[in-house]
Enzyme design. Structure first.
Site, short mmCIF file in Angstrom:
data_model
loop_
_atom_site.label_atom_id
_atom_site.label_comp_id
_atom_site.label_asym_id
_atom_site.label_seq_id
_atom_site.Cartn_x
_atom_site.Cartn_y
_atom_site.Cartn_z
N ARG A 46 0.86 -1.19 0.00
CA ARG A 46 0.00 0.00 0.00
C ARG A 46 0.90 1.25 0.00
O ARG A 46 0.67 2.19 -0.75
CB ARG A 46 -0.96 0.01 1.20
CG ARG A 46 -1.69 1.33 1.35
CD ARG A 46 -2.95 1.31 2.21
NE ARG A 46 -2.95 0.36 3.30
CZ ARG A 46 -2.26 0.50 4.44
NH1 ARG A 46 -1.51 1.57 4.66
NH2 ARG A 46 -2.33 -0.43 5.37
N TYR A 98 -16.28 16.95 -15.30
CA TYR A 98 -16.67 15.55 -15.47
C TYR A 98 -17.78 15.17 -14.46
O TYR A 98 -17.71 15.55 -13.28
CB TYR A 98 -15.43 14.67 -15.25
CG TYR A 98 -15.70 13.20 -15.26
CD1 TYR A 98 -16.00 12.54 -16.45
CD2 TYR A 98 -15.68 12.46 -14.08
CE1 TYR A 98 -16.26 11.17 -16.46
CE2 TYR A 98 -15.94 11.09 -14.09
CZ TYR A 98 -16.23 10.46 -15.28
OH TYR A 98 -16.49 9.12 -15.29
N ASP A 170 -7.20 18.88 -14.15
CA ASP A 170 -7.51 17.55 -14.66
C ASP A 170 -7.11 17.56 -16.14
O ASP A 170 -7.76 18.19 -16.97
CB ASP A 170 -9.02 17.26 -14.49
CG ASP A 170 -9.42 15.87 -14.99
OD1 ASP A 170 -8.72 15.32 -15.87
OD2 ASP A 170 -10.45 15.35 -14.53
N LYS A 195 -8.39 6.52 -19.61
CA LYS A 195 -8.71 7.03 -20.94
C LYS A 195 -7.48 6.92 -21.85
O LYS A 195 -7.05 5.83 -22.13
CB LYS A 195 -9.23 8.46 -20.79
CG LYS A 195 -10.24 8.65 -19.63
CD LYS A 195 -11.54 7.92 -19.83
CE LYS A 195 -12.43 7.86 -18.60
NZ LYS A 195 -12.72 9.12 -17.95
C1 LIG Z 1 -13.25 9.49 -16.68
C2 LIG Z 1 -12.85 10.78 -16.12
C3 LIG Z 1 -12.63 10.92 -14.74
C4 LIG Z 1 -12.85 9.79 -13.75
O1 LIG Z 1 -11.91 8.76 -13.95
P1 LIG Z 1 -12.21 7.20 -13.67
O2 LIG Z 1 -10.93 6.56 -14.08
O3 LIG Z 1 -13.38 6.81 -14.50
O4 LIG Z 1 -12.49 7.06 -12.21
C5 LIG Z 1 -12.21 12.16 -14.28
N1 LIG Z 1 -12.03 13.20 -15.11
C6 LIG Z 1 -12.24 13.11 -16.44
C7 LIG Z 1 -12.03 14.30 -17.31
C8 LIG Z 1 -12.66 11.89 -16.99
O5 LIG Z 1 -12.89 11.80 -18.30
#
Ligand SMILES: *Cc1c(COP(=O)(O)O)cnc(C)c1O
Length: 377
Positions: A46, A98, A170, A195
């Site tokens: 962890r 998001y 982000d 992604k």
């Molecule tokens: C998908 C996404 C998230 C969340 O991520 P997960 O891996 O699905 O938990 C956060 N910010 C953006 C811009 C996203 O496209």
């Protein structure tokens, strides 16, 4: 080192002991100590794991920060970053953030009295006006999801520095291949690595890079305390995916240009949202802070019925949430990714029932265009 070289040679590469060219999957939870507290850098997985560490070093190098952290999902990463705050603190956040981020701050973190104001961060004035005495951070997405609104990173960073606020970005949509927010003053950059970074729809993960030793210490304390870590198998898969990020993004960029041009000229399409279009409101700002426009775009077909027709007829675009993979994906934000945002709020933001979002993949552009053409007839 340039970007594609860094994707291959950044972080920790290979295995010193055996000469293996890949970092092994250290499927291990604990590590032998020669005497109490005397170990080789790892005690318990962890706290730290060598495969995860190789990934954390790689994202650190790609974003140009001080330290990287790997979490079990993008949301685990975002939630952990919010644990830097305390009850009574206030954060300013991009309004078409998001959907999952909106949900966690408005339904979960609000229970701990962490207060968030949603603001159109593409307007520095609106951000400035939203600053309160208890504001601790500005959190932005650029370009945003699904309307591809662009925030000026340098301007927001100046505001944050003036008021001693953390600036969090982000960077999921642009990826470190096209955009490095730390260069423009961000303190924390985070990714849903599910992604583009993973890129193959086979791993859920989140990555964070911080730009100071102090933040590194604080975030590692949270990661180790709350424990939302990424496992070694998924860390390995993510490193593997990231090696081809450059070639994927270049090819996706080419495909997207062609798809955008087709949609832009189609009579049934009332609006195309893509920062690469010279007519897009954020085009110039995006160009000043990123070297590519990415593979995300939205277009409006005027009604929910027409959107349904497109979804029913389309063949090569997979109807699914998520984005950034080898296969092209299609979704209707109002009923999928943004369903957790109340309808009245969605309409305020321009997320209409006829809005379709696509994530362009690596198929032949000609096939994608022919497919859209028959679906829009
Ligand atoms: C998908 C996404 C998230 C969340 O991520 P997960 O891996 O699905 O938990 C956060 N910010 C953006 C811009 C996203 O496209």
């Amino acid at each position: 080192m340039r970007k594609k070289t860094k994707l291959i040679h950044g972080g920790i590469t290979g295995d010193e002991q055996t000469g293996a060219v890949n970092v092994p999957i250290y499927q291990v939870s604990t590590y032998e100590q020669e005497s109490v507290g005397n170990h080789k850098g790892y005690e318990y997985s962890r706290t730290g794991n060598p495969t995860r560490f190789a990934l954390e070093e790689l994202i650190k190098d790609l974003e140009g920060g001080k330290q990287g952290f790997a979490f079990g999902s993008g949301m685990a990463a975002i939630t952990s970053v919010f644990m830097l705050f305390s009850s009574g603190d206030h954060v300013i956040m991009t309004d078409d953030v998001y959907g999952g981020t909106y949900r966690v701050v408005s339904k979960v973190l609000s229970r701990f009295q962490i207060d968030v104001s949603f603001v159109d961060t593409s307007s520095p004035d609106e951000v400035k006006q939203a600053i309160q005495s208890n504001t601790k951070a500005i959190y932005v997405e650029t370009p945003t999801n699904p309307l591809l609104k662009v925030t000026n990173l340098s301007k927001i960073s100046d505001l944050a520095k003036e008021q001693d606020l953390l600036f969090i970005v982000d960077n999921t949509f642009s990826t470190p291949y096209w955009q490095n927010p730390i260069e423009f003053g961000a303190d924390i950059v985070l990714h849903s690595a599910t992604k583009y970074l993973g890129g193959h729809s086979d791993v859920v993960a989140g990555l964070v890079v911080v730009n100071s030793e102090k933040l590194a210490e604080e975030l590692h304390f949270i990661l180790n305390s709350a424990g939302g870590i990424l496992g070694p198998q998924d860390s390995y898969l993510l490193i593997r995916g990231m090696k081809t990020l450059g070639v994927r993004m270049e090819e996706i960029e080419e495909n997207t240009k062609q798809v955008v041009e087709f949609l832009h000229n189609h009579p049934s399409v009332t609006n195309v949202y893509y920062p690469g279009l010279a007519s897009h409101s954020g085009h110039q700002i995006h160009l000043s802070q990123a070297s590519g426009f990415g593979g995300m775009l939205s277009f409006d077909v005027g009604s929910g019925e027409m959107a349904d027709q497109v979804l029913n007829r389309i063949q090569y675009f997979t109807l699914a949430e998520s984005l950034g993979a080898v296969e092209s994906l299609i979704s209707v934000p109002a009923r999928m990714t943004h369903a957790s945002i109340p309808k009245s709020r969605r309409e305020e933001l321009g997320i209409t029932d006829g809005l379709i979002r696509i994530s362009v993949g690596l198929e032949d552009a000609e096939d994608l265009i022919e497919d859209l053409e028959q679906a829009l007839k």
